[in-house]
Design an enzyme around this catalytic site. Structure first.
Site, PDB file in Angstrom:
ATOM      1  N   GLY A 105       0.877  -1.169   0.000  1.00  0.00           N
ATOM      2  CA  GLY A 105       0.000   0.000   0.000  1.00  0.00           C
ATOM      3  C   GLY A 105       0.911   1.214   0.000  1.00  0.00           C
ATOM      4  O   GLY A 105       2.130   1.067   0.034  1.00  0.00           O
ATOM      5  N   GLY A 107       3.111   3.389   1.450  1.00  0.00           N
ATOM      6  CA  GLY A 107       3.803   3.337   2.737  1.00  0.00           C
ATOM      7  C   GLY A 107       4.533   4.626   3.080  1.00  0.00           C
ATOM      8  O   GLY A 107       4.972   4.828   4.203  1.00  0.00           O
ATOM      9  N   ARG A 108       4.709   5.460   2.071  1.00  0.00           N
ATOM     10  CA  ARG A 108       5.408   6.724   2.323  1.00  0.00           C
ATOM     11  C   ARG A 108       4.893   7.833   1.420  1.00  0.00           C
ATOM     12  O   ARG A 108       5.584   8.835   1.211  1.00  0.00           O
ATOM     13  CB  ARG A 108       6.900   6.558   2.104  1.00  0.00           C
ATOM     14  CG  ARG A 108       7.221   6.036   0.728  1.00  0.00           C
ATOM     15  CD  ARG A 108       8.661   6.035   0.413  1.00  0.00           C
ATOM     16  NE  ARG A 108       8.903   5.111  -0.674  1.00  0.00           N
ATOM     17  CZ  ARG A 108      10.081   4.926  -1.242  1.00  0.00           C
ATOM     18  NH1 ARG A 108      11.102   5.590  -0.818  1.00  0.00           N
ATOM     19  NH2 ARG A 108      10.208   4.068  -2.213  1.00  0.00           N
ATOM     20  N   LYS A 128       4.987  12.277  -2.116  1.00  0.00           N
ATOM     21  CA  LYS A 128       5.844  11.137  -1.775  1.00  0.00           C
ATOM     22  C   LYS A 128       6.839  11.559  -0.697  1.00  0.00           C
ATOM     23  O   LYS A 128       7.471  12.612  -0.814  1.00  0.00           O
ATOM     24  CB  LYS A 128       6.585  10.662  -3.039  1.00  0.00           C
ATOM     25  CG  LYS A 128       7.233   9.294  -2.874  1.00  0.00           C
ATOM     26  CD  LYS A 128       7.606   8.722  -4.234  1.00  0.00           C
ATOM     27  CE  LYS A 128       8.332   7.394  -4.113  1.00  0.00           C
ATOM     28  NZ  LYS A 128       8.679   6.826  -5.415  1.00  0.00           N
ATOM     29  N   ASP A 140      10.164   3.790   7.237  1.00  0.00           N
ATOM     30  CA  ASP A 140      10.065   5.004   8.055  1.00  0.00           C
ATOM     31  C   ASP A 140       9.154   6.063   7.450  1.00  0.00           C
ATOM     32  O   ASP A 140       8.953   7.125   8.033  1.00  0.00           O
ATOM     33  CB  ASP A 140      11.469   5.592   8.288  1.00  0.00           C
ATOM     34  CG  ASP A 140      12.227   5.819   6.979  1.00  0.00           C
ATOM     35  OD1 ASP A 140      11.575   5.889   5.920  1.00  0.00           O
ATOM     36  OD2 ASP A 140      13.468   5.917   7.033  1.00  0.00           O
ATOM     37  N   ARG A 191       4.132  14.360  -6.880  1.00  0.00           N
ATOM     38  CA  ARG A 191       3.969  13.600  -8.123  1.00  0.00           C
ATOM     39  C   ARG A 191       2.599  13.887  -8.712  1.00  0.00           C
ATOM     40  O   ARG A 191       1.625  14.067  -7.986  1.00  0.00           O
ATOM     41  CB  ARG A 191       4.115  12.110  -7.798  1.00  0.00           C
ATOM     42  CG  ARG A 191       4.049  11.221  -8.997  1.00  0.00           C
ATOM     43  CD  ARG A 191       4.727   9.903  -8.722  1.00  0.00           C
ATOM     44  NE  ARG A 191       3.942   9.077  -7.820  1.00  0.00           N
ATOM     45  CZ  ARG A 191       4.403   7.936  -7.290  1.00  0.00           C
ATOM     46  NH1 ARG A 191       5.620   7.507  -7.555  1.00  0.00           N
ATOM     47  NH2 ARG A 191       3.642   7.234  -6.494  1.00  0.00           N
ATOM     48  N   ARG A 198      -2.931   0.832  -9.645  1.00  0.00           N
ATOM     49  CA  ARG A 198      -1.868  -0.100 -10.056  1.00  0.00           C
ATOM     50  C   ARG A 198      -2.455  -1.478 -10.323  1.00  0.00           C
ATOM     51  O   ARG A 198      -3.557  -1.784  -9.848  1.00  0.00           O
ATOM     52  CB  ARG A 198      -0.845  -0.220  -8.902  1.00  0.00           C
ATOM     53  CG  ARG A 198      -0.261   1.113  -8.479  1.00  0.00           C
ATOM     54  CD  ARG A 198       0.138   1.109  -6.992  1.00  0.00           C
ATOM     55  NE  ARG A 198       0.523   2.457  -6.561  1.00  0.00           N
ATOM     56  CZ  ARG A 198       1.768   2.915  -6.547  1.00  0.00           C
ATOM     57  NH1 ARG A 198       2.759   2.112  -6.852  1.00  0.00           N
ATOM     58  NH2 ARG A 198       2.037   4.166  -6.189  1.00  0.00           N
ATOM     59  N   ASP A 267       3.027  -4.022  -8.147  1.00  0.00           N
ATOM     60  CA  ASP A 267       2.534  -2.834  -7.441  1.00  0.00           C
ATOM     61  C   ASP A 267       3.131  -1.564  -8.035  1.00  0.00           C
ATOM     62  O   ASP A 267       2.700  -0.464  -7.686  1.00  0.00           O
ATOM     63  CB  ASP A 267       2.845  -2.920  -5.937  1.00  0.00           C
ATOM     64  CG  ASP A 267       4.315  -3.157  -5.663  1.00  0.00           C
ATOM     65  OD1 ASP A 267       4.855  -4.141  -6.202  1.00  0.00           O
ATOM     66  OD2 ASP A 267       4.935  -2.373  -4.927  1.00  0.00           O
ATOM     67  N   ASP A 277       6.593   4.901 -10.237  1.00  0.00           N
ATOM     68  CA  ASP A 277       7.485   4.473  -9.153  1.00  0.00           C
ATOM     69  C   ASP A 277       8.918   4.274  -9.633  1.00  0.00           C
ATOM     70  O   ASP A 277       9.435   3.157  -9.719  1.00  0.00           O
ATOM     71  CB  ASP A 277       6.974   3.180  -8.495  1.00  0.00           C
ATOM     72  CG  ASP A 277       5.988   3.482  -7.385  1.00  0.00           C
ATOM     73  OD1 ASP A 277       5.602   4.660  -7.249  1.00  0.00           O
ATOM     74  OD2 ASP A 277       5.596   2.560  -6.657  1.00  0.00           O
TER      75      ASP A 277
HETATM   76  P1  AMP Z   1       8.724   0.482  -3.923  1.00  0.00           P
HETATM   77  O1  AMP Z   1       9.526  -0.723  -4.299  1.00  0.00           O
HETATM   78  O2  AMP Z   1       9.549   1.715  -3.665  1.00  0.00           O
HETATM   79  O3  AMP Z   1       7.633   0.744  -4.898  1.00  0.00           O
HETATM   80  O4  AMP Z   1       8.049   0.164  -2.503  1.00  0.00           O
HETATM   81  C1  AMP Z   1       7.370  -1.032  -2.222  1.00  0.00           C
HETATM   82  C2  AMP Z   1       6.484  -0.860  -1.013  1.00  0.00           C
HETATM   83  O5  AMP Z   1       7.227  -0.445   0.130  1.00  0.00           O
HETATM   84  C3  AMP Z   1       5.374   0.163  -1.170  1.00  0.00           C
HETATM   85  O6  AMP Z   1       4.265  -0.299  -0.450  1.00  0.00           O
HETATM   86  C4  AMP Z   1       5.968   1.403  -0.537  1.00  0.00           C
HETATM   87  O7  AMP Z   1       5.000   2.299  -0.100  1.00  0.00           O
HETATM   88  C5  AMP Z   1       6.741   0.796   0.618  1.00  0.00           C
HETATM   89  N1  AMP Z   1       7.887   1.611   1.019  1.00  0.00           N
HETATM   90  C6  AMP Z   1       9.028   1.813   0.322  1.00  0.00           C
HETATM   91  N2  AMP Z   1       9.864   2.603   1.010  1.00  0.00           N
HETATM   92  C7  AMP Z   1       9.252   2.927   2.172  1.00  0.00           C
HETATM   93  C8  AMP Z   1       9.597   3.708   3.303  1.00  0.00           C
HETATM   94  N3  AMP Z   1      10.769   4.330   3.401  1.00  0.00           N
HETATM   95  N4  AMP Z   1       8.698   3.804   4.292  1.00  0.00           N
HETATM   96  C9  AMP Z   1       7.525   3.178   4.229  1.00  0.00           C
HETATM   97  N5  AMP Z   1       7.135   2.419   3.207  1.00  0.00           N
HETATM   98  C10 AMP Z   1       7.980   2.286   2.175  1.00  0.00           C
HETATM   99 MG    MG Z   2       6.018   1.100  -5.397  1.00  0.00          MG
END
Ligand code: AMP
Ligand code: MG
Length: 509
Positions: A105, A107-108, A128, A140, A191, A198, A267, A277
């Protein structure tokens, strides 16, 4: 909460979001509550705006009178929301490196709302680096300067190249130090995209207990983006087919431009078929089909040459998620499997065809001749074996004049193989009907001079990190917005890194 700066008296403090501003809509927020978690951005202490994309401002019809840079700074710092925004983190899941992860989901990042431009076209504004959310898992919630600047630049570079992608309106740095491989400055990115839906949204609905909502989300996507498909006999199938078409075109564009996304998890795949992303991406430099910039992808799952087939694999995950809905709409599971399979096969043909067309244009070939595929294959093989720079080599081809034998362009190196290929190419060009000049002009419209080489982005990042100097960032952004046009004094930006070795990055970069 940080006090609202004096320069933005016309905006309400965070928390007050009267849905009055004509600009804003929040259609995702009107989906059932389990689709998201409503929450506000965290305040990012000491936020300083680094750059705002004038092209993206124009796309949004967002004038400085309406939204000043200070409004943007306060938004990127989590200090303020604008009237009408309803921030939320979207729930989705997805396949990461081939394995299903039910816990994904935003996450940041937070979807802040949809901004309508003067023509009524709506764009998601997504912040973001907005702090932790219920989907952060161990993360984090922060974004760092390096990754935010890279995403900012590549988004605007994609627009300049004419490749479909999310955009970036603004990037800001803040005073937090965030632990990655080392401590890095925190940052946020605003963004802009027509949609943030997705493949993983549909996987979540189908695989994590909300099958009954698949039709609802299909309808949401079609109503917003492809209303011509709303009345299709099977809307879910029609959406899948359109998505497969767009994904094929998108990936063909990546292959032609030598772009490697690096993390093609489901995702990270947009239902609209736009690049989404950006993480450890890179453009090819010394051409290598097995190249991946992602250090954490030891097996090369997402390497350059794998991208078209990974697109197919990802689409097959989406097809699986839609299967039950399509079965209801077409009458049986067997019929659904047949039509979805057919759409997947069409994807395979389309991605190859679209890649071929783009490469023909890059070679300046209008007529179709039987040996063209071989000619292209041999060129790529030459680049690989001679360690040549992908972009310079293509750009150099326009200088070949079919009318007169001449020296092999310097960017193709000195080798008998290069001389031999150039002579074959010259002979092939004699079959073209366009004049040399016309062909050369057309080639310079599709063979960019400036691409976002990793070391160029890195230079801009270091100037900010070490000297708080944004000039390099702005210069790159300007150059990449018009990548086909030679700019005086900018030769450095069209050159490979000294040393030539490709830089590799981790996922968090
Ligand atoms: P990504 O590979 O960057 O698309 O991230 C994959 C998943 O990890 C997604 O659900 C992001 O929201 C979560 N995510 C990536 N980096 C962070 C972060 N620093 N803090 C919290 N969630 C993260
Ligand atoms: Mg992602």
């Amino acid at each position: 909460m940080t006090p609202t700066p004096d320069t933005t008296p016309d905006l309400p403090p965070k928390g007050e979001t009267p849905a009055s501003l004509k600009r804003f809509d929040n259609r995702f927020a009107r989906l059932p509550a389990h689709f998201f978690s409503a929450l506000e951005p965290a305040v990012q202490p000491g936020t300083q705006l680094l750059d705002v994309s004038p092209d993206c401002r124009r796309l949004l019809d967002m004038s400085r009178e309406e939204i000043s840079d200070e409004h943007l700074r306060a938004l990127l710092g989590g200090e303020q929301l604008w009237p009408g925004m309803q921030p939320l983190a979207q729930k989705y899941t997805g396949h990461q490196f081939g394995s299903y992860n039910p816990d994904l989901g935003d996450g940041r990042g937070l979807l802040l709302g949809e901004w309508r431009n003067d023509s009524g076209v709506a764009f998601d504004l997504h912040l973001k680096g907005a702090g932790r959310t219920p989907y952060s898992r161990h993360g984090d919630g922060h974004a760092v300067l390096r990754s935010s600047v890279r995403e900012y630049l590549v988004s605007e570079a994609f627009a300049g190249l004419g490749l479909p992608s999310t955009r970036a309106l603004a990037v800001a740095v803040n005073q937090q130090q965030v632990p990655r491989e080392r401590w890095e400055p925190g940052a946020t990115l605003l963004r802009v995209a027509p949609s943030h839906v997705r493949f993983g949204h549909f996987e979540w609905l189908a695989l994590s207990g909300h099958r009954q909502d698949v039709a609802l989300l299909v309808n949401h996507v079609l109503a917003q983006h492809w209303p011509d498909l709303l009345e299709a006999p099977s809307p879910a199938l029609a959406m899948f087919e359109r998505c497969a078409e767009r994904t094929a075109e998108m990936i063909a564009g990546w292959q032609a431009m030598g772009f490697v996304h690096g993390v093609m998890n489901t995702d990270n795949m947009s239902i609209l078929g736009i690049a989404l992303d950006f993480g450890p991406f890179a453009f090819q430099e010394q051409f290598d089909p097995a190249f991946t910039p992602n250090l954490t992808d030891a097996g090369g799952r997402y390497a350059y040459s794998e991208q078209p087939s990974i697109g197919m694999w990802n689409l097959s995950r989406l097809a699986f998620a839609l299967l039950e809905q399509v079965a209801m709409e077409v009458g049986s599971e067997e019929a659904a499997q047949t039509v979805l399979q057919h759409a997947l096969e069409e994807y395979g043909e389309r991605v190859n065809h679209a890649f071929g067309e783009r490469m023909r244009a890059r070679l300046g070939l209008q007529q179709e001749m039987p040996d063209d595929t071989q000619l292209l294959g041999d060129f790529l093989s030459l680049l690989y074996h001679q360690g040549l720079d992908y972009h310079r080599a293509f750009r150099a081809l326009a200088s070949v004049n079919e009318q007169e034998p001449a020296a092999t362009p310097a960017d193709l190196g000195q080798s008998a193989a290069a001389d031999g290929w150039i002579e074959r190419y010259r002979m092939r060009l004699l079959h073209e009907e366009r004049s040399t000049r016309e062909r050369q002009q057309a080639m310079n419209q599709v063979n960019p001079l400036y691409v976002l080489r990793t070391h160029l982005a890195q230079r801009a990042i270091e100037a900010i990190e070490q000297h708080n100097d944004t000039r390099e960032l702005k210069r790159l952004r300007e150059l990449l917005a018009a990548p086909y046009t030679a700019q005086p004094g900018m030769d450095y930006y069209a050159e490979p890194a000294a040393g030539g070795a490709p830089v590799r990055l981790s996922c968090s970069s």
